[in-house]
Motif scaffolding. Structure first.
Motif, PDB file in Angstrom:
ATOM      1  N   CYS A 117     -69.437  49.227  82.615  1.00 30.83           N
ATOM      2  CA  CYS A 117     -69.743  50.446  81.858  1.00 30.83           C
ATOM      3  C   CYS A 117     -71.101  51.004  82.260  1.00 30.83           C
ATOM      4  O   CYS A 117     -71.782  51.652  81.468  1.00 30.83           O
ATOM      5  N   GLY A 118     -71.497  50.740  83.494  1.00 22.97           N
ATOM      6  CA  GLY A 118     -72.772  51.228  83.998  1.00 22.97           C
ATOM      7  C   GLY A 118     -72.692  52.680  84.410  1.00 22.97           C
ATOM      8  O   GLY A 118     -71.770  53.415  84.042  1.00 22.97           O
ATOM      9  N   SER A 119     -73.643  53.092  85.204  1.00 23.92           N
ATOM     10  CA  SER A 119     -73.707  54.476  85.664  1.00 23.92           C
ATOM     11  C   SER A 119     -72.511  54.806  86.538  1.00 23.92           C
ATOM     12  O   SER A 119     -71.949  53.944  87.219  1.00 23.92           O
ATOM     13  N   PHE A 120     -72.137  56.073  86.514  1.00 24.97           N
ATOM     14  CA  PHE A 120     -71.065  56.533  87.375  1.00 24.97           C
ATOM     15  C   PHE A 120     -71.557  56.577  88.814  1.00 24.97           C
ATOM     16  O   PHE A 120     -72.744  56.813  89.062  1.00 24.97           O
ATOM     17  N   PRO A 121     -70.661  56.395  89.774  1.00 28.65           N
ATOM     18  CA  PRO A 121     -71.077  56.466  91.175  1.00 28.65           C
ATOM     19  C   PRO A 121     -71.510  57.882  91.548  1.00 28.65           C
ATOM     20  O   PRO A 121     -71.109  58.858  90.903  1.00 28.65           O
ATOM     21  N   GLN A 138     -76.794  60.434  70.173  1.00 27.40           N
ATOM     22  CA  GLN A 138     -76.785  59.572  71.351  1.00 27.40           C
ATOM     23  C   GLN A 138     -75.399  59.603  71.975  1.00 27.40           C
ATOM     24  O   GLN A 138     -74.400  59.279  71.323  1.00 27.40           O
ATOM     25  N   GLU A 139     -75.353  59.991  73.245  1.00 23.93           N
ATOM     26  CA  GLU A 139     -74.081  60.072  73.944  1.00 23.93           C
ATOM     27  C   GLU A 139     -73.485  58.684  74.117  1.00 23.93           C
ATOM     28  O   GLU A 139     -74.191  57.716  74.374  1.00 23.93           O
ATOM     29  N   HIS A 140     -72.181  58.563  73.959  1.00 26.66           N
ATOM     30  CA  HIS A 140     -71.435  57.317  74.135  1.00 26.66           C
ATOM     31  C   HIS A 140     -71.872  56.236  73.163  1.00 26.66           C
ATOM     32  O   HIS A 140     -71.862  55.051  73.493  1.00 26.66           O
ATOM     33  N   THR A 141     -72.273  56.624  71.956  1.00 23.11           N
ATOM     34  CA  THR A 141     -72.721  55.657  70.953  1.00 23.11           C
ATOM     35  C   THR A 141     -72.143  56.038  69.592  1.00 23.11           C
ATOM     36  O   THR A 141     -72.147  57.198  69.213  1.00 23.11           O
ATOM     37  N   LEU A 142     -71.640  55.027  68.878  1.00 22.80           N
ATOM     38  CA  LEU A 142     -71.159  55.213  67.515  1.00 22.80           C
ATOM     39  C   LEU A 142     -72.052  54.415  66.582  1.00 22.80           C
ATOM     40  O   LEU A 142     -72.440  53.292  66.900  1.00 22.80           O
ATOM     41  N   TRP A 143     -72.351  54.992  65.450  1.00 22.29           N
ATOM     42  CA  TRP A 143     -73.088  54.278  64.416  1.00 22.29           C
ATOM     43  C   TRP A 143     -72.189  54.191  63.204  1.00 22.29           C
ATOM     44  O   TRP A 143     -71.603  55.172  62.778  1.00 22.29           O
ATOM     45  N   SER A 144     -72.049  53.001  62.642  1.00 21.95           N
ATOM     46  CA  SER A 144     -71.227  52.787  61.461  1.00 21.95           C
ATOM     47  C   SER A 144     -72.073  52.127  60.383  1.00 21.95           C
ATOM     48  O   SER A 144     -73.130  51.576  60.653  1.00 21.95           O
ATOM     49  N   VAL A 145     -71.550  52.178  59.170  1.00 18.69           N
ATOM     50  CA  VAL A 145     -72.201  51.505  58.058  1.00 18.69           C
ATOM     51  C   VAL A 145     -71.295  50.361  57.635  1.00 18.69           C
ATOM     52  O   VAL A 145     -70.101  50.539  57.417  1.00 18.69           O
ATOM     53  N   PHE A 146     -71.874  49.172  57.551  1.00 17.03           N
ATOM     54  CA  PHE A 146     -71.146  47.992  57.098  1.00 17.03           C
ATOM     55  C   PHE A 146     -71.987  47.377  55.991  1.00 17.03           C
ATOM     56  O   PHE A 146     -73.056  46.828  56.256  1.00 17.03           O
ATOM     57  N   GLY A 147     -71.518  47.496  54.750  1.00 20.91           N
ATOM     58  CA  GLY A 147     -72.358  47.095  53.615  1.00 20.91           C
ATOM     59  C   GLY A 147     -73.530  48.052  53.540  1.00 20.91           C
ATOM     60  O   GLY A 147     -73.372  49.267  53.488  1.00 20.91           O
ATOM     61  N   LYS A 148     -74.740  47.503  53.584  1.00 21.32           N
ATOM     62  CA  LYS A 148     -75.945  48.333  53.579  1.00 21.32           C
ATOM     63  C   LYS A 148     -76.511  48.522  54.973  1.00 21.32           C
ATOM     64  O   LYS A 148     -77.480  49.257  55.151  1.00 21.32           O
ATOM     65  N   ASP A 149     -75.919  47.848  55.944  1.00 24.12           N
ATOM     66  CA  ASP A 149     -76.472  47.855  57.297  1.00 24.12           C
ATOM     67  C   ASP A 149     -75.820  48.901  58.198  1.00 24.12           C
ATOM     68  O   ASP A 149     -74.634  49.213  58.071  1.00 24.12           O
ATOM     69  N   GLU A 163     -72.771  49.946  76.176  1.00 25.94           N
ATOM     70  CA  GLU A 163     -73.353  48.644  76.530  1.00 25.94           C
ATOM     71  C   GLU A 163     -72.616  47.519  75.791  1.00 25.94           C
ATOM     72  O   GLU A 163     -72.223  46.520  76.400  1.00 25.94           O
ATOM     73  N   GLU A 164     -72.399  47.675  74.485  1.00 26.38           N
ATOM     74  CA  GLU A 164     -71.682  46.663  73.713  1.00 26.38           C
ATOM     75  C   GLU A 164     -70.216  46.594  74.147  1.00 26.38           C
ATOM     76  O   GLU A 164     -69.644  45.511  74.246  1.00 26.38           O
ATOM     77  N   PHE A 165     -69.617  47.752  74.393  1.00 26.73           N
ATOM     78  CA  PHE A 165     -68.239  47.779  74.854  1.00 26.73           C
ATOM     79  C   PHE A 165     -68.106  46.993  76.157  1.00 26.73           C
ATOM     80  O   PHE A 165     -67.184  46.203  76.323  1.00 26.73           O
ATOM     81  N   GLY A 166     -69.033  47.183  77.081  1.00 27.84           N
ATOM     82  CA  GLY A 166     -69.017  46.458  78.347  1.00 27.84           C
ATOM     83  C   GLY A 166     -69.206  44.966  78.152  1.00 27.84           C
ATOM     84  O   GLY A 166     -68.552  44.154  78.819  1.00 27.84           O
TER      85      GLY A 166
END
Length: 176
Positions: free
Chosen positions: A84-88, A56-67, A74-77
Motif C-alpha cells: 500500500c505504498g506510493s504508486f509507481p 486525511q486522504e485514504h484514512t478513516l476515523w471511527s469512534v469505539f467507546g470513547k476512543d 498503512e494499517e490496511f497494508g
C-alpha cells in the motif's frame, strides 16, 4: 469476501495459477482465518463505518467507546500484507468525481477485455467465476487473470451490489 477467496482457492487448488497468486502480493489474503470472518466482518464494519469526518486522504476515523480509532492505508497494508505504498511513476489514479467515472460503456470493444472477459460488457463477477469453475479447457493465462479480476473487483474494490469487472483492472491484469 471469504466466500470469494474460498471459491478461488477451491477452483484453482493445485494449479499453476494458484501458485502464482500465492507468490504475489495477494498471498496474505489467503492466509486470513476465513472461518472467523462472519464475526470479524461485523466488527470491522462497525469500526470502519465513517463516524468522524477528516481531511486525511485514504484514512478513516471511527469512534469505539470513547476512543477515536485511525484506519489508513498503512494499517490496511499491515493487516493484509498488500503493498500500500506510493504508486509507481506514471500511475494515473482514476478520478471518481467525474460524471462518467464508473461507466463501462464500450468496455467490450477493448481487445484485452475481449481476450480475458469475453464479448459482453454487462458481465458480472459471478459470470466470470462460473467460467473459471466450469471451463476446463481454459488456458492458464486466462485462468489467472480471471482469478485476479475476481479478487480485485469482488473483494478488494467491491463497490457495487452486483460485482462487475472494471475495464481498468482487466487491462492491468493483462499486463502482469
Amino acid at each position: 469476501m471469504p466466500n470469494i477467496l474460498a471459491f478461488v482457492r477451491h477452483v484453482l487448488r493445485g494449479s499453476e495459477a494458484f501458485a502464482k497468486i500465492r507468490k504475489s502480493s495477494f498471498e496474505k489474503l489467503f492466509d486470513l482465518p476465513t472461518r472467523q470472518f462472519p464475526v470479524s466482518c461485523k466488527l470491522i464494519h462497525s469500526l470502519l463505518s465513517p463516524q468522524l469526518r477528516c481531511n486525511q486522504e485514504h484514512t478513516l476515523w471511527s469512534v469505539f467507546g470513547k476512543d477515536h480509532l485511525r484506519f489508513s492505508l498503512e494499517e490496511f497494508g499491515t493487516i493484509t500484507g498488500l503493498n500500500c505504498g506510493s504508486f509507481p511513476d506514471g500511475y494515473e489514479a482514476p478520478d471518481n468525481n467525474r460524471k462518467d467515472a464508473n461507466k463501462q460503456k464500450g468496455a467490450h470493444k477493448d481487445p484485452l477485455w475481449q481476450k480475458i472477459v469475453g464479448k459482453y460488457d454487462n458481465i458480472t463477477i459471478a459470470d466470470l467465476a462460473d467460467d473459471l469453475e466450469h471451463d476446463h479447457q481454459m488456458d492458464e493465462w486466462r485462468r489467472i487473470r480471471l482469478a485476479l479480476i475476481i479478487i480485485l473487483d469482488g473483494v478488494l474494490i467491491a463497490s457495487q451490489q452486483i460485482h462487475r469487472p472494471t475495464l481498468r483492472y482487466v487491462q492491468m491484469s493483462g499486463r502482469c
